[in-house]
Design an enzyme around this catalytic site. Structure first.
Site, PDB file in Angstrom:
ATOM      1  N   SER A  38       0.802  -1.234   0.000  1.00  0.00           N
ATOM      2  CA  SER A  38       0.000   0.000   0.000  1.00  0.00           C
ATOM      3  C   SER A  38       0.830   1.277   0.000  1.00  0.00           C
ATOM      4  CB  SER A  38      -0.938   0.021   1.216  1.00  0.00           C
ATOM      5  OG  SER A  38      -0.177  -0.035   2.411  1.00  0.00           O
ATOM      6  N   ASP A 328      -2.713   8.647   7.569  1.00  0.00           N
ATOM      7  CA  ASP A 328      -3.680   7.776   8.252  1.00  0.00           C
ATOM      8  C   ASP A 328      -2.926   6.891   9.245  1.00  0.00           C
ATOM      9  OD1 ASP A 328      -2.532   5.711   6.775  1.00  0.00           O
ATOM     10  OD2 ASP A 328      -4.259   5.408   5.453  1.00  0.00           O
ATOM     11  N   HIS A 331       0.073   5.198   6.966  1.00  0.00           N
ATOM     12  CA  HIS A 331       0.760   5.749   5.789  1.00  0.00           C
ATOM     13  C   HIS A 331       1.180   7.197   5.985  1.00  0.00           C
ATOM     14  CE1 HIS A 331      -1.909   2.473   4.446  1.00  0.00           C
ATOM     15  NE2 HIS A 331      -0.820   2.115   3.786  1.00  0.00           N
TER      16      HIS A 331
END
Length: 367
Positions: A38, A328, A331
């Site tokens: 991600s 977040d 990240h």
């Protein structure tokens, strides 16, 4: 009559040259391929039935379109910023239907949120593109490009490309430490697990080399114990989670060792280690020096440190993302990503081994 004929013949020849030049890859540009999780996914998971997705607001709030793109960021992610710094178009997600024709010559992003080095990492996310599948897609990509520009040019495009691969974090966060007494933690002590991961990662990188990759940036894991999600779960007073930090401190040096071993076997500096642990630790330990107000609280989220659950339209959202090191629970913000890319480009041997990206670009432009 002869005059008009020669003009139309010239015009046809000119049109043909234009058409051919539109088909040919730009000689000054190099393709860029991205593999991993991600931290570098540019939207592949949008096309999959999975819970690991970033396709709803406020993701993408600072992206040029101000809309969610599937990137786990408020704006640009690391591959986007590398592309921008190299003066290239951002690479598209491989599953994006617009990745066809000349767009293929820019490269492709095969990354998928939730994946790890191991196939059982991220199984809770259901349908994600495991690393073996990402490599299969890379092969498929080469077949598609061969139809456009022929096999010889395709091989050249791949050999001369820049490659970025980011794996490893999920093998700890979403596998070994996901639940107490996980299957992998019962099977392996932490040092043995790290050795196993490194040996499996070696196979992945060897395969990437077999598929034609010749300049590969390999990032280590960041300070996994310091992300807001882990602070929320494991920290009483905001200190980084000790076990996850220990995992990172075991994994990263062994990764560098393995890359150096591969390079000496091949006889060339194919694999370049990016010390993302150090790059992130710099601004996590001293956020104010980098213009952040906090490196503990995520901009978007809920619960302690905004580190619980996903970032959603109902989450707390900070007004200025540039002041937060974390976007977040897991990240970095776009601004933090920019600091990381700057070190990839120009960092000394504390950050990049055996050389930084600027040196690679200068070396390759002379060849």
């Amino acid at each position: 009559m002869g005059c008009s004929f020669s003009f139309s013949a010239l015009w046809m020849a000119f049109s043909l040259v234009l058409a051919l030049s539109a088909m040919a890859p730009r000689t000054d540009a190099r393709a860029f391929f991205v593999f991993g999780d991600s931290l570098v996914d540019s939207g592949n998971n949008n096309y999959l039935v999975t819970s690991a997705r970033a396709d709803s607001p406020p993701y993408g709030i600072d992206y040029p379109t101000h809309r969610p793109t599937g990137r786990f960021s408020n704006g640009l992610n690391i591959p986007d910023i590398i592309s921008e710094q190299m003066g290239m178009e951002p690479t598209m997600a491989y599953l994006n239907p617009l990745l066809k024709g000349n767009n293929l010559l820019v490269g492709a992003n095969f990354a998928s949120a939730g994946v790890g080095i191991l196939n059982d990492t991220g199984i809770q996310f259901l349908n994600i593109i495991r690393i073996g599948k990402q490599l299969e897609y890379f092969q498929q990509y080469q077949t598609r490009v061969s139809r456009l520009i022929g096999p010889t040019e395709t091989q050249r495009l791949v050999n001369e490309a820049l490659v970025l691969i980011t794996l490893g974090g999920n093998d700890f966060v979403n596998n070994y430490y996901l639940v107490p007494f996980s299957a992998r933690s019962r099977q392996f002590s932490l040092p043995d697990y790290v050795r196993y991961l490194i040996s499996e990662y070696r196979k992945v990188l060897t395969r990437l080399y077999e598929l034609g990759a010749r300049r590969v940036l390999v990032t280590g894991t960041g300070p996994m114990g310091c992300v807001p999600a882990e602070l929320a779960q494991r920290s009483r007073t905001g200190e980084c989670a000790v076990e996850l930090q220990r995992a990172a401190s075991l994994f990263n040096p062994q990764l560098v060792q393995m890359l150096n071993g591969l390079n000496s076997e091949i006889g060339s500096d194919i694999f370049i280690a990016a010390n993302t642990m150090q790059m992130n630790s710099d601004f996590i330990t001293n956020p104010q020096a980098y213009g952040f107000v906090t490196s503990k609280i995520a901009c978007c989220g809920q619960g302690p440190y905004n580190g619980v659950g996903l970032c959603t339209p109902l989450s707390n959202l900070c007004p200025n993302r540039d002041l937060y090191a974390f976007w977040d629970a897991f990240h970095p913000s776009e601004r933090a990503n920019r600091i990381v890319v700057q070190q990839i480009l120009t960092g000394d041997d504390k950050y990049m081994n055996p050389m930084n990206l600027s040196t690679i670009l200068a070396l390759d432009s002379r060849n």
